[in-house]
Design an enzyme around this catalytic site. Sequence first.
Site, PDB file in Angstrom:
ATOM      1  CE  LYS A  82      16.607 -45.815 -49.200  1.00 64.81           C
ATOM      2  NZ  LYS A  82      16.450 -46.041 -47.757  1.00 64.81           N
ATOM      3  CG  ASP A  83      14.931 -43.123 -52.995  1.00 65.91           C
ATOM      4  OD1 ASP A  83      14.236 -43.790 -52.212  1.00 65.91           O
ATOM      5  OD2 ASP A  83      15.758 -42.265 -52.625  1.00 65.91           O
ATOM      6  NE  ARG A 128      12.322 -51.806 -46.843  1.00 67.10           N
ATOM      7  CZ  ARG A 128      13.275 -51.664 -45.936  1.00 67.10           C
ATOM      8  NH1 ARG A 128      13.700 -52.721 -45.264  1.00 67.10           N
ATOM      9  NH2 ARG A 128      13.797 -50.492 -45.680  1.00 67.10           N
ATOM     10  NE  ARG A 129      13.840 -48.666 -43.276  1.00 69.29           N
ATOM     11  CZ  ARG A 129      14.372 -47.560 -43.763  1.00 69.29           C
ATOM     12  NH1 ARG A 129      13.661 -46.434 -43.763  1.00 69.29           N
ATOM     13  NH2 ARG A 129      15.602 -47.558 -44.251  1.00 69.29           N
ATOM     14  NE  ARG A 146       7.793 -38.885 -47.275  1.00 63.35           N
ATOM     15  CZ  ARG A 146       7.136 -38.244 -48.244  1.00 63.35           C
ATOM     16  NH1 ARG A 146       5.815 -38.217 -48.243  1.00 63.35           N
ATOM     17  NH2 ARG A 146       7.787 -37.627 -49.219  1.00 63.35           N
ATOM     18  NE  ARG A 152      13.016 -39.610 -43.432  1.00 64.88           N
ATOM     19  CZ  ARG A 152      12.647 -40.703 -44.096  1.00 64.88           C
ATOM     20  NH1 ARG A 152      12.782 -41.879 -43.538  1.00 64.88           N
ATOM     21  NH2 ARG A 152      12.144 -40.612 -45.313  1.00 64.88           N
ATOM     22  CB  CYS A 237       7.814 -45.926 -52.894  1.00 69.73           C
ATOM     23  SG  CYS A 237       8.961 -45.294 -51.670  1.00 69.73           S
TER      24      CYS A 237
END
Length: 301
Positions: A82-83, A128-129, A146, A152, A237
Site C-alpha cells: 500500500k506504500d 480515504r479513511r 503521522r 501513533r 498516497c
Amino acid sequence: MREKIVIGSRESALAVCQSEMVRDYITEHHPELDVEILTMKTTGDKILDRTLDKVGGKGLFVKELDLALLDGRSRLSVHSLKDMPMEVPEKLPLLAFSRREDPRDVLVLPQGCKKLDHSGPIGCSSLRRILQLRELYPDMEVKSIRGNLQTRLRKLDSGEYAALVLAAAGLKRMGLSDRIFRYFTPDEMIPAAGQGILAVQGIEGEDYGFLEGYCDQDAWIAGSAERAFVKYLNGGCSSPVAAYAEVEEGHLFLRGLYYHESDGSWKKGSIRGNAADAKELGETLARNLRESCLKEHKGEV
C-alpha cells in the site's frame, strides 16, 4: 564463502518485522545463503509535521530504498504494497507479493478503554479513511496523525486521541491484535490498494531464484487489480481512492472508491469478473466510477 543477500528496509519496528518475514522464508528454503537486513530512515519517516499530500506522497517511503538497490548496497527491498507508488521504475521491478494478511482497517482505543469516547478526535492518516469515517461517525472530529505504529499508539495512549484507525495487518504482525476494538468490514471502509500485502522489489537482471515459491498467486492477482484501479485514476498516497479485491476459484470481486476532487464528491462501486482479467477489471471499475461522478457533477443524473 557464503553468498550474502542484503534486504533493504525502513527502520521502523513494523518494517523490520516484515523484512524479517521475507528473510526467514529465504533462510528456511536456502540455508546456504547469508541474509542480512539493512535499515534506513526514509524521507517519509523524517517529515512528520505535514500530511503526505503536502510533501510528495508515497514515493517518500521508497526513495532511499530504491537508491540502495541501484548502488548495490542491497539486493532486494521489502515494502508494504500500500506504500508503493503506482509507477515502478523498469530497473526496479516488483518480484513477488506475500500471502495477504488481514486487509481490514480497525479502530483502536486508548489502553484500558472499553468504550469509544465520542467527545475526542479519531486519528487517521489518510483522506480515504476520513471520507469513510464521516459516514460511520458523523458526530466525531477526525484529526491527522503521522509517525510509525508505536508513535501513533503512544499518542493515543497519552490522551491526544479518542481512537485511531489503523491497518489490522500491521497490528497482527506486531503481535498487537489485542489492541483492536472494532474491525471495519470492506463495505464499511474500503481498504487502501495493496493493504495487508508485502511487496518484494529487486533490480533488473539479477537472479532471484531464491524467492521461488514465495509469491502468493491470489495476492498477486488482487494487488494487480487494485493497483490498476488506482493507477487509472492517477491516485497515490495523497489521493483518497481505495480498492480491495477478493479472489476465489478463478473469480475476482473488486470494490473501489473514487473521489472527485473538484467538488469533493465520491462514489463507491464494485465489479465481478474473471481473475485472469484483473488489470482490465480494475481499469473498468475506475472508468465507470469516474464517469458516473462526472455525470452527477454535470447534473446529468
